[in-house]
Design an enzyme around this catalytic site. Structure first.
Site, PDB file in Angstrom:
ATOM      1  N   HIS A  32       2.114   1.924  -2.993  1.00 47.00           N
ATOM      2  CA  HIS A  32       1.399   2.966  -3.807  1.00 47.00           C
ATOM      3  C   HIS A  32       1.742   4.106  -3.912  1.00 47.00           C
ATOM      4  O   HIS A  32       1.149   5.151  -4.256  1.00 47.00           O
ATOM      5  CB  HIS A  32      -0.036   2.789  -3.106  1.00 47.00           C
ATOM      6  CG  HIS A  32      -0.772   1.500  -3.441  1.00 47.00           C
ATOM      7  ND1 HIS A  32      -1.929   1.211  -2.895  1.00 47.00           N
ATOM      8  CD2 HIS A  32      -0.406   0.187  -3.980  1.00 47.00           C
ATOM      9  CE1 HIS A  32      -2.416   0.047  -3.158  1.00 47.00           C
ATOM     10  NE2 HIS A  32      -1.352  -0.616  -3.739  1.00 47.00           N
ATOM     11  N   ASP A  46       0.881  -1.139   0.056  1.00 50.74           N
ATOM     12  CA  ASP A  46      -0.220  -0.038   0.042  1.00 50.74           C
ATOM     13  C   ASP A  46       0.968   1.247   0.002  1.00 50.74           C
ATOM     14  O   ASP A  46       2.027   1.214  -0.424  1.00 50.74           O
ATOM     15  CB  ASP A  46      -1.065  -0.101   1.183  1.00 50.74           C
ATOM     16  CG  ASP A  46      -2.116   0.700   0.934  1.00 50.74           C
ATOM     17  OD1 ASP A  46      -2.375   1.903   0.801  1.00 50.74           O
ATOM     18  OD2 ASP A  46      -3.177  -0.059   0.990  1.00 50.74           O
TER      19      ASP A  46
END
Length: 403
Positions: free
Chosen positions: A246, A223
């Site tokens: 991310h 993430d």
């Protein structure tokens, strides 16, 4: 005489190799070192009770103290290290701590939690192994607006004047490191590792904290490498290598009522490699309350095979959890993206989508060189509800003056 000088020179050289260790040990009397083995801790067994007992004695010390977990592998249950303490405490984890792999065995959302402490350091070269693979396959918090979250590897709640360095966070079930209500907190030279497909494993999340520095750190996760929530102020991020992951994100913001403003975010001299996004600001549409995000600056960032290298997304709505037709109520202003170069895996190398009810203001784009090699042709930009200022090279040409 010459022999004495040679000895002094060797001592100085040895000290200069590890200045932080020398500084920490300099003020810790031998009597104030609390080794968990003296409390009955043994390798390959549960040391929760021993470690909490060592912490209790260290926290009660009237002079600077040190809790030591020596080399070896140890089991550790859910633990809370509570202050305030009478003097600063240093915790040196030299071995590997292993969490229970079953996330349902945890009563709270933290595996190792430090709370209400002023004057603290965590170091030692050791590893916090969250053993998160089972939780990743069972809990879909990335798809659900509300869910029972598995525990974070290391939580810091209301910890001030602190430093974390030279540790590894491995395979956390949820976020790796979470800062809530922290002040004057430095994170340096740490390693965060989870596979690319591990959901919701943000590397470092910061919320309602002030005066945070993250330096010289490697983050590989599933993430955001670093995410900053509401109430975050004065954050410096430098020499961070991110990927997979991310990207480095401000937000998401605007999901909950009564969120606090965000300001003073500085990200520079970082490398993002094989990440889903680059540097981004993300806010939810249909915000339940109005807030602001301002004074955010991203400078000298290398993008290597990165999707959406520069992104403002005020229509952030993963898994259809919101109403896109209702604009975000988070006002974004005083932002700069400068000296950003590299390669994009998406056609939209620069995407600036702001709120139609509160358009972005005073956004500067300076010296951008981003290339895309794919079936859709050359890199392009998308701009909505924004009129940026420009300086330096623009490749691709960002937001034509007509937009």
């Amino acid at each position: 005489m010459w022999h004495m000088l040679a000895v002094m020179r060797r001592n100085l050289q040895n000290t200069s190799k590890s200045p932080r260790v020398a500084d920490e040990n300099m003020f810790v009397d031998e009597a104030q070192v609390f080794n968990v083995k003296k409390y009955g801790a043994k390798a390959n067994s549960d040391i929760s009770k021993a470690l909490l007992s060592a912490w209790k004695d260290a926290c009660a010390s009237k002079s600077r103290s040190q809790v030591v977990v020596p080399g070896g592998t140890y089991k550790l249950n859910e633990v809370l290290f509570e202050g305030p303490c009478k003097a600063p405490v240093d915790m040196k984890v030299q071995g590997t701590l292993q969490a229970n792999g079953d996330h349902s065995a945890f009563k709270t959302d933290g595996w190792v939690t430090f709370q209400h402490i002023d004057g603290f350091s965590l170091s030692g070269g050791g590893t916090f192994d969250g053993q998160g693979a089972h939780a990743w396959s069972k809990v879909n918090c990335h798809e659900k607006r509300n869910c029972g979250r598995p525990p974070i590897n290391i939580r810091f709640n209301y910890v001030s004047n602190a430093e974390v360095h030279d540790i590894t966070s491995l395979n956390s079930k949820n976020f790796h490191i979470n800062l809530l209500g922290c002040k004057s907190f430095n994170i340096q030279h740490i390693s965060i590792v989870t596979p690319e497909n591990s959901p919701n494993t943000d590397g470092i999340h910061i919320g309602r904290s002030n005066g945070i520095k993250i330096l010289d750190t490697s983050i590989k996760t599933g993430d955001d490498c670093i995410s900053m929530g509401d109430g975050t102020h004065e954050v410096d991020i430098e020499k961070v290598t991110c990927g997979p992951g991310h990207g480095i994100s401000v937000g998401s913001l605007g999901k909950y009522p009564n969120e606090q403003p965000v300001s003073g975010i500085r990200v520079k001299n970082c490398t993002l490699r094989n990440t889903m996004n680059g540097v981004r600001i993300k806010t939810w549409p249909s915000s339940p309350g109005q807030s602001t995000a301002s004074d955010m600056h991203f400078d000298n960032i290398l993008m290597d095979n990165v999707g959406n290298p520069i992104l403002i997304d005020q229509e952030y709505c993963p898994w259809g959890q919101c109403k896109l037709q209702v604009p975000s109520k988070v006002k974004i202003s005083n932002v700069s993206f400068k000296n950003i170069r590299g390669t994009s895996t998406t056609h939209d190398a620069v995407k600036l989508v702001c709120s139609k009810s509160l358009p972005c203001e005073n956004v500067e784009i300076g010296t951008i060189d981003l290339k895309y090699h794919g079936p859709e042709g050359a890199a392009k930009t998308t701009c909505l509800n924004i009129r940026p200022k420009f300086s330096g090279q623009q490749n691709p040409v960002t937001c034509s003056k007509k937009s």
